[in-house]
Write an enzyme that holds these catalytic residues in place. Structure first.
Site, PDB file in Angstrom:
ATOM      1  N   GLY A   8       0.828  -1.216   0.000  1.00 27.47           N
ATOM      2  CA  GLY A   8       0.000   0.000   0.000  1.00 27.47           C
ATOM      3  C   GLY A   8       0.856   1.257   0.000  1.00 27.47           C
ATOM      4  O   GLY A   8       0.469   2.299   0.531  1.00 27.47           O
ATOM      5  N   GLY A  11      -0.341   4.835  -0.967  1.00 36.42           N
ATOM      6  CA  GLY A  11      -1.486   5.386  -0.239  1.00 36.42           C
ATOM      7  C   GLY A  11      -1.075   6.568   0.625  1.00 36.42           C
ATOM      8  O   GLY A  11       0.069   7.041   0.582  1.00 36.42           O
ATOM      9  N   GLN A  12      -2.031   7.030   1.448  1.00 39.39           N
ATOM     10  CA  GLN A  12      -1.800   8.253   2.230  1.00 39.39           C
ATOM     11  C   GLN A  12      -0.644   8.073   3.217  1.00 39.39           C
ATOM     12  O   GLN A  12       0.221   8.941   3.329  1.00 39.39           O
ATOM     13  CB  GLN A  12      -3.084   8.633   2.981  1.00 39.39           C
ATOM     14  CG  GLN A  12      -3.048  10.038   3.532  1.00 39.39           C
ATOM     15  CD  GLN A  12      -4.005  10.246   4.685  1.00 39.39           C
ATOM     16  OE1 GLN A  12      -4.565   9.289   5.245  1.00 39.39           O
ATOM     17  NE2 GLN A  12      -4.219  11.494   5.044  1.00 39.39           N
ATOM     18  N   ARG A  36      -0.851   0.043  -7.833  1.00 39.58           N
ATOM     19  CA  ARG A  36      -0.642   0.973  -8.951  1.00 39.58           C
ATOM     20  C   ARG A  36       0.692   0.700  -9.645  1.00 39.58           C
ATOM     21  O   ARG A  36       1.633   0.202  -9.037  1.00 39.58           O
ATOM     22  CB  ARG A  36      -0.615   2.411  -8.435  1.00 39.58           C
ATOM     23  CG  ARG A  36      -1.951   2.899  -7.934  1.00 39.58           C
ATOM     24  CD  ARG A  36      -1.812   4.256  -7.273  1.00 39.58           C
ATOM     25  NE  ARG A  36      -1.146   5.227  -8.129  1.00 39.58           N
ATOM     26  CZ  ARG A  36      -0.773   6.443  -7.721  1.00 39.58           C
ATOM     27  NH1 ARG A  36      -0.991   6.820  -6.480  1.00 39.58           N
ATOM     28  NH2 ARG A  36      -0.182   7.277  -8.547  1.00 39.58           N
ATOM     29  N   ASP A  51      -0.635  -6.863  -5.916  1.00 37.76           N
ATOM     30  CA  ASP A  51      -1.966  -7.015  -5.348  1.00 37.76           C
ATOM     31  C   ASP A  51      -1.786  -7.964  -4.155  1.00 37.76           C
ATOM     32  O   ASP A  51      -1.383  -9.122  -4.343  1.00 37.76           O
ATOM     33  CB  ASP A  51      -2.877  -7.622  -6.424  1.00 37.76           C
ATOM     34  CG  ASP A  51      -4.250  -7.975  -5.886  1.00 37.76           C
ATOM     35  OD1 ASP A  51      -4.442  -7.968  -4.646  1.00 37.76           O
ATOM     36  OD2 ASP A  51      -5.126  -8.286  -6.708  1.00 37.76           O
ATOM     37  N   TYR A 140     -15.673  -2.103   7.584  1.00 41.13           N
ATOM     38  CA  TYR A 140     -14.288  -1.719   7.878  1.00 41.13           C
ATOM     39  C   TYR A 140     -13.913  -2.092   9.313  1.00 41.13           C
ATOM     40  O   TYR A 140     -12.865  -2.696   9.562  1.00 41.13           O
ATOM     41  CB  TYR A 140     -14.184  -0.204   7.666  1.00 41.13           C
ATOM     42  CG  TYR A 140     -12.822   0.417   7.911  1.00 41.13           C
ATOM     43  CD1 TYR A 140     -11.743   0.121   7.091  1.00 41.13           C
ATOM     44  CD2 TYR A 140     -12.641   1.348   8.933  1.00 41.13           C
ATOM     45  CE1 TYR A 140     -10.509   0.726   7.286  1.00 41.13           C
ATOM     46  CE2 TYR A 140     -11.415   1.968   9.131  1.00 41.13           C
ATOM     47  CZ  TYR A 140     -10.348   1.652   8.304  1.00 41.13           C
ATOM     48  OH  TYR A 140      -9.135   2.257   8.500  1.00 41.13           O
ATOM     49  N   LYS A 144     -11.136  -4.699  10.803  1.00 39.90           N
ATOM     50  CA  LYS A 144     -10.039  -4.236  11.665  1.00 39.90           C
ATOM     51  C   LYS A 144      -9.983  -5.049  12.968  1.00 39.90           C
ATOM     52  O   LYS A 144      -8.908  -5.367  13.452  1.00 39.90           O
ATOM     53  CB  LYS A 144     -10.177  -2.735  11.965  1.00 39.90           C
ATOM     54  CG  LYS A 144      -9.859  -1.854  10.765  1.00 39.90           C
ATOM     55  CD  LYS A 144      -8.398  -2.017  10.350  1.00 39.90           C
ATOM     56  CE  LYS A 144      -8.057  -1.281   9.085  1.00 39.90           C
ATOM     57  NZ  LYS A 144      -6.694  -1.593   8.587  1.00 39.90           N
TER      58      LYS A 144
END
Ligand code: AKB
Length: 311
Positions: A8, A11-12, A36, A51, A140, A144
């Site tokens: 990831g 990501g942010q 990506r 992935d 979500y 988690k």
């Protein structure tokens, strides 16, 4: 940590974290992976498309790189998860299961972020304890809690060095969040600078924990470098830098931009998610066990966000 694979990575969190890891651990010791294709301006030398539900490729990349640590950030966030719970389960739980199995087979340390989303409407909302009722009501949150428990299980059953924090809303000027409930607290800064006005999808009076990204990145590295004998909780430490509602955030921006205005167009889906989450977390376990010590409060973060975004 010596040789680190980050999933990831675009990501942010990953965008900020990989820059810092390259500085601290060296470019040759950080492999960034994301679904990506490699972004054109990506700073690091080692980048692979991955992935995380593809267990074979995930295993081979990790083994070939010689990683001793996986920082597993790949996940679907809360609002997107309500639109597509099947995709969320596949990435958040099956992807995590793959990283746990790889950590077990190759004997690696593993960091996994949980979230304030792991709590639910039955959780004490103020000063939420480290160990308390969870029972989340979102896809979500369910993923988690499953992740927190799986990480505990792999530690107890197989001795895997799993560690994690419950992140609040994270605010960064480098990368936008991808479909969470706390995203309003990032978008507001962009709109303040571009339009001088923001329409909030979260209602006034809705308090949620938040943290500035430099503190979030510090928390990942500090936890992973902490003495394991001191980690009683190990997975899913409560962490937070501040708690505010949209009105307090507006007033903080107005200290630097007095003409800034805000109104509301509340999104019922994201508002219901926010209403089911705590107002403020008790972070004492993280402070005591590995020295968690965030540096930014709301005004310090606002000043830095506005300065950096202007540039
Ligand atoms: C979200 O809003 O989904 C995330 C989170 C708090 O986990 N930012």
């Amino acid at each position: 940590m010596k040789k680190i694979i980050v999933t990831g990575a675009t990501g942010q969190i990953g965008t900020d974290l990989v820059d810092r890891l390259i500085k601290d651990y060296g470019d040759d010791n950080v492999l960034a992976c994301s679904r990506r294709a490699r972004p054109e301006d990506w700073a690091g030398s080692h980048y692979e498309s991955l992935d995380v539900t593809d267990s074979k490729r995930f295993f081979e990349l990790t083994k070939d790189f010689g990683a001793d640590t996986i920082l597993h950030l790949a996940a679907v966030l809360s609002a997107v998860g309500e639109d597509n719970p099947q995709l969320l389960w596949d990435i958040n739980v099956n992807g995590l299961y793959n990283s746990l199995e790889i950590a077990r087979e190759l004997d690696l340390a593993l960091f996994v972020p949980s979230s304030i989303g792991a709590f639910g409407p039955g959780t004490p909302a103020v000063n939420t304890p480290q160990t308390t009722i969870q029972r989340p009501t979102t896809a979500y949150g369910v993923s988690k809690v499953a992740g927190e428990l799986l990480c505990d299980y792999y530690n107890k059953r197989f001795g895997i060095d799993t560690r994690g924090v419950r992140f609040p809303g994270l605010i960064s000027y480098k990368a936008l969040p991808g479909g969470g409930t706390t995203d309003y607290a990032v978008h507001i800064y962009y709109d303040a600078l571009e339009k001088g006005h923001y329409t909030s999808f979260i209602d006034k009076g809705t308090f949620m924990d938040m943290m500035y990204m430099p503190d979030a990145v510090d928390s990942i590295i500090d936890l992973m470098e902490a003495d394991p004998s001191k980690l009683k909780d190990r997975n899913a430490f409560n962490v937070s830098g501040m708690s505010f509602d949209p009105e307090e955030l507006k007033r903080s921006i107005q200290k630097y931009m007095p003409d800034f205005t805000m109104d509301y167009d509340v999104d019922p889906v994201r508002q219901a998610i926010a209403d089911s989450w705590p107002d403020s977390l008790d972070v004492s376990a993280a402070r005591e066990q590995w020295g968690f010590n965030p540096k930014y409060d709301l005004d310090a973060m606002t000043k830095d966000m506005l300065e950096k975004l202007k540039k």
